[in-house]
Write an enzyme that holds these catalytic residues in place. Structure first.
Site, PDB file in Angstrom:
ATOM      1  N   HIS A  37       2.719  -2.592  -3.235  1.00  0.00           N
ATOM      2  CA  HIS A  37       2.690  -0.959  -3.212  1.00  0.00           C
ATOM      3  C   HIS A  37       3.334  -0.673  -4.670  1.00  0.00           C
ATOM      4  O   HIS A  37       3.151   0.403  -4.996  1.00  0.00           O
ATOM      5  CB  HIS A  37       3.536  -0.326  -2.188  1.00  0.00           C
ATOM      6  CG  HIS A  37       5.172  -0.343  -2.373  1.00  0.00           C
ATOM      7  ND1 HIS A  37       5.900  -1.113  -1.490  1.00  0.00           N
ATOM      8  CD2 HIS A  37       6.165   0.052  -3.195  1.00  0.00           C
ATOM      9  CE1 HIS A  37       7.451  -1.148  -1.919  1.00  0.00           C
ATOM     10  NE2 HIS A  37       7.500  -0.259  -2.848  1.00  0.00           N
ATOM     11  N   ASP A  72       2.358  -6.368   2.474  1.00  0.00           N
ATOM     12  CA  ASP A  72       2.853  -5.607   1.089  1.00  0.00           C
ATOM     13  C   ASP A  72       3.449  -6.587  -0.082  1.00  0.00           C
ATOM     14  O   ASP A  72       4.281  -6.459  -0.619  1.00  0.00           O
ATOM     15  CB  ASP A  72       3.889  -4.583   1.638  1.00  0.00           C
ATOM     16  CG  ASP A  72       4.112  -3.622   0.425  1.00  0.00           C
ATOM     17  OD1 ASP A  72       3.401  -3.449  -0.490  1.00  0.00           O
ATOM     18  OD2 ASP A  72       5.270  -3.026   0.442  1.00  0.00           O
ATOM     19  N   SER A 151      12.252  -2.278  -4.874  1.00  0.00           N
ATOM     20  CA  SER A 151      10.992  -2.882  -4.236  1.00  0.00           C
ATOM     21  C   SER A 151      10.491  -3.882  -5.119  1.00  0.00           C
ATOM     22  O   SER A 151      10.095  -3.956  -6.273  1.00  0.00           O
ATOM     23  CB  SER A 151       9.909  -1.717  -4.049  1.00  0.00           C
ATOM     24  OG  SER A 151      10.255  -0.675  -3.097  1.00  0.00           O
TER      25      SER A 151
END
Length: 191
Positions: A37, A72, A151
């Site tokens: 992402h 992901d 992230s």
């Protein structure tokens, strides 16, 4: 401080015009891991390494080598490779509930920030989502402070070895954070 010192130069900043995240170097040939992402739908993005030299000398382009949208995860490769690149070691030891864990990343643009916590639970086949995608995979639930910008950054054990990728913060409760497990990472790299 030893954990931070051992991990910090293996962490990169990944950024584009409208997004920022973290990544971790896993090879001295310029390969790095991040969350899908962080880079999906980005035509162009840059990677900033923490090495000697100026900002411009440490700014590089990277290309997506492969990704797994479901778990992901994304594998990138720098288009130019800096000298003395130091990759992180990937742990083959699975952390236990209660084990100390450490995160280094760029929460809300606060570059190369460190936080510490512990594993709260192992969640198998866990589901989470962003605005467009439903993800699923094995994750660690943690009490380690992470925020947007962390992230794709490394979750490491007390030896500074990679045990997961910091991935998301729960919107349902306070202080619930999650990282994709090292088992998912190894499975992805072996695909």
């Amino acid at each position: 401080s030893d954990v931070y010192d051992n991990a910090v130069d293996k962490v990169v900043l990944i950024y584009s015009e409208d997004n920022m995240g973290s990544g971790v170097l896993i090879s001295n040939r310029g390969f790095l891991l991040t969350n899908w992402h962080v880079v999906k739908d980005k035509k162009e993005f840059y990677v900033l390494t923490l090495a000697e030299g100026s900002y411009e000398e440490n700014k590089r382009k990277a290309e997506v080598i492969k990704f797994n949208e479901t778990s992901d995860l994304a594998l990138l490769r720098l288009t130019t490779i800096p000298r003395n690149l130091k990759p992180i070691k990937i742990s083959k030891v699975i952390p236990k509930v209660g084990d100390s864990v450490h995160a280094v990343g760029h929460p809300h643009g606060e570059m190369w920030s460190y936080s510490k916590g512990y594993i709260s639970a192992h969640r198998e086949e866990y589901s989470w989502q962003d605005k467009e995608v439903n993800f699923q995979g094995d994750v660690y639930q943690m009490q380690t402070p992470i925020n947007p910008g962390n992230s794709g950054g490394p979750l490491v054990n007390d030896y500074g070895n990679l045990i997961g990728l910091n991935t998301f913060v729960s919107t349902q409760g306070q202080g619930l954070t999650y990282a994709v497990t090292v088992e998912e990472i190894i499975k992805f790299l072996n695909e």
